[in-house]
Design an enzyme around this catalytic site. Structure first.
Site, PDB file in Angstrom:
ATOM      1  N   TYR A 148      -3.242   3.410  -5.682  1.00 16.92           N
ATOM      2  CA  TYR A 148      -2.278   4.190  -4.663  1.00 16.92           C
ATOM      3  C   TYR A 148      -0.850   3.656  -4.990  1.00 16.92           C
ATOM      4  CZ  TYR A 148      -0.075   5.843  -0.226  1.00 16.92           C
ATOM      5  OH  TYR A 148       0.577   6.287   0.610  1.00 16.92           O
ATOM      6  N   ASP A 243       2.855  -3.303  -9.392  1.00 18.14           N
ATOM      7  CA  ASP A 243       3.199  -2.931  -8.101  1.00 18.14           C
ATOM      8  C   ASP A 243       2.509  -3.918  -7.397  1.00 18.14           C
ATOM      9  OD1 ASP A 243       2.977  -1.764  -5.599  1.00 18.14           O
ATOM     10  OD2 ASP A 243       2.212   0.151  -6.078  1.00 18.14           O
ATOM     11  N   LYS A 275       5.406  -4.628   2.373  1.00 19.49           N
ATOM     12  CA  LYS A 275       4.471  -5.360   3.218  1.00 19.49           C
ATOM     13  C   LYS A 275       5.011  -6.701   3.501  1.00 19.49           C
ATOM     14  CE  LYS A 275       0.564  -2.305   2.077  1.00 19.49           C
ATOM     15  NZ  LYS A 275       0.071  -1.561   2.930  1.00 19.49           N
TER      16      LYS A 275
HETATM   17  C1  LIG Z   1       0.077  -0.931  -3.724  1.00 14.58           C
HETATM   18  C2  LIG Z   1       0.830  -0.084  -2.743  1.00 14.58           C
HETATM   19  N1  LIG Z   1       2.028   0.408  -3.410  1.00 14.58           N
HETATM   20  C3  LIG Z   1       2.646   1.240  -2.611  1.00 14.58           C
HETATM   21  C4  LIG Z   1       2.372   1.530  -1.401  1.00 14.58           C
HETATM   22  C5  LIG Z   1       3.284   2.392  -0.531  1.00 14.58           C
HETATM   23  O1  LIG Z   1       3.784   1.528   0.618  1.00 14.58           O
HETATM   24  P1  LIG Z   1       4.288   2.096   1.995  1.00 14.58           P
HETATM   25  O2  LIG Z   1       3.180   2.563   2.634  1.00 14.58           O
HETATM   26  O3  LIG Z   1       5.182   1.041   2.466  1.00 14.58           O
HETATM   27  O4  LIG Z   1       5.048   3.336   1.575  1.00 14.58           O
HETATM   28  C6  LIG Z   1       1.180   0.760  -0.963  1.00 14.58           C
HETATM   29  C7  LIG Z   1       0.831   1.203   0.801  1.00 14.58           C
HETATM   30  O5  LIG Z   1      -0.209   0.855   1.136  1.00 14.58           O
HETATM   31  C8  LIG Z   1       0.357   0.151  -1.538  1.00 14.58           C
HETATM   32  O6  LIG Z   1      -0.879  -0.550  -1.198  1.00 14.58           O
END
Ligand SMILES: Cc1ncc(COP(=O)(O)O)c(C=O)c1O
Length: 439
Positions: A148, A243, A275
């Protein structure tokens, strides 16, 4: 129930929320859809504990899905945020905290030459994808099933019928046009990614992967998998986007890449963070090599902007949090992750509940399945009813777990030996409930 009594329950607030907020929640996983029941409405957090509107206290193993790495309302974070907010909430102009936080990120992640702050992980990944396409003048983004990366249109995409296929929208509102330039590949599948590059390598702008996938439960990369992705990208002139929104500054002082680089020699072109770097406030970043990052406006022509980007209060929280993320904290997180995982696993084993405890650094999750899980396909063998029974028993005993079998569990530096005892004792009873529940 009198109006005064009814106002102090989560049920009361959820009924009211359902009438004004779709599903009663501002983000779907909070809705308890996969475990049933009513979400708790939290009003206070102290260290490792959270307190709901009903007055119940829980050991928190959600940690706001990652940011609360030093515990709730850490006095130093509160002090720095209070100091900052008293001076203004936002200027819409550059500020010293942004520079200091960007420098701190660079100090911890040596491959980072430039940083651009945004307000969410979704935006960070969206910007990284745009940058990769601009840098390569190519369209195709490769992502993995079960990873995700936020809710940008091009990434809300599911695999078609083949092993490696052009993406199909997996949300209404995403058009085939928005999905068609994303190719979706099974995770940890060396043959699939290698043959995709052999066939279409010169069309691929970037490979995007979670550093350690943790949004399908924790599914660590097989040894050498990230290195393979990086090497394929290099060979075919694509960019490698790592990511680290979840793993960054959590699994080590610099995230997964910092851990990996001790034994593997590969470097992403772009990173995404979120985060932890915001310490619980809306803050995320795209970062990486100067050559690509300087394509961003105003230096280059790739447009990206944000009214609240690099917000002074969020960057103050992030700086204060990262300053507390020292060697001792990471040793504590690693130890607590093992203690919690083993306490739960032991309880399930005693009751004969099939499960698999999987770690990616101090991120971990428990699959209610007897088999090792190396890909999204393999997550599908879980007994979700047993998870739901376990979850609700834990909640009723004062332990708040992620309300889905597909999520990582988060420990913080504030968890104590007493918390571990509470989790272990609750797990023994919850395991009985899970054993009793049949699908
Ligand atoms: C690996 C990863 N990338 C991107 C995101 C998206 O982040 P946000 O919820 O701050 O938009 C998340 C959210 O949990 C994530 O776990």
């Amino acid at each position: 129930m009198t109006p005064e009594q009814s106002i102090i329950t989560s049920e009361y607030w959820h009924d009211r929320a359902l009438r004004i907020i779709p599903g009663g929640v501002s983000s779907p996983v909070r809705a308890f859809s996969s475990v049933g029941g009513t979400p708790r409405y939290f009003v206070e957090g102290r260290g490792s504990r959270v307190i709901d509107v009903d007055g119940n206290e829980y050991v928190d193993l959600v940690g706001s899905w990652g940011p609360i790495i030093v515990g709730h309302a850490h006095p130093e974070v509160v002090r720095r945020v209070t100091e900052s907010v008293a001076k203004s909430s936002s200027f819409g102009a550059p500020g010293p905290n942004e520079v200091l936080l960007a420098e701190e990120i660079q100090r911890r992640v040596s491959a980072v030459e430039r940083v651009r702050f945004v307000s969410s992980g979704t935006e960070a990944v969206m910007t990284a994808v745009r940058l990769a396409r601009a840098a390569t003048s190519r369209k195709i983004i490769v992502k993995f099933v079960g990873c995700y990366h936020g809710h940008a249109d091009a990434l809300l995409v599911q695999a078609g019928s083949g092993v490696v296929t052009l993406g199909l929208p997996n949300s209404p509102g995403v058009t085939p046009g928005q999905a068609q330039d994303t190719v979706v590949v099974p995770y940890n599948d060396v043959d699939a990614i290698t043959s995709l590059f052999a066939q279409r390598g010169n069309e691929i702008a970037a490979v995007l992967t979670e550093a350690i996938p943790a949004n399908m439960g924790v599914v660590p990369p097989l040894p050498g998998f990230n290195a393979l992705l990086s090497n394929l990208c290099k060979k075919y002139g694509a960019l490698f986007i790592l990511d680290e929104v979840m793993t960054g500054f959590r699994v080590s002082s610099g995230g997964l890449w910092n851990l990996a680089k001790a034994s593997e020699s590969w470097t992403p072109d772009l990173f995404t963070f979120g985060k932890v770097i915001g310490g619980g406030y809306p803050l995320a970043a795209v970062a990486g090599c100067a050559e690509v990052m300087e394509l961003l406006a105003p230096v280059g022509a790739v447009y990206q902007a944000g009214t609240l980007s690099g917000n002074p209060v969020a960057t103050a929280a992030g700086l204060a949090t990262l300053e507390l993320c020292n060697k001792e904290l990471y040793a504590t997180l690693d130890r607590r992750a093992v203690q919690v995982g083993e306490a739960v696993s032991d309880a399930l084993t005693v009751q004969g509940v099939a499960h698999r405890l999987q770690y990616g650094g101090n991120l971990f999750s428990i699959f209610f399945s007897p088999h090792e899980v190396r890909s999204f396909e393999e997550t599908q063998h879980q007994d979700l009813k047993k998870f739901a029974a376990f979850f609700h028993s834990m909640l009723s005993q004062g332990v708040s777990l992620p309300p889905s079998a597909y999520e990582a569990w988060f420990v913080s530096g504030a968890h104590t030996d007493r918390d571990i005892e509470v989790i272990a004792a609750a797990s023994k009873i919850a395991a009985v409930e899970a054993a009793r529940t049949t699908s």
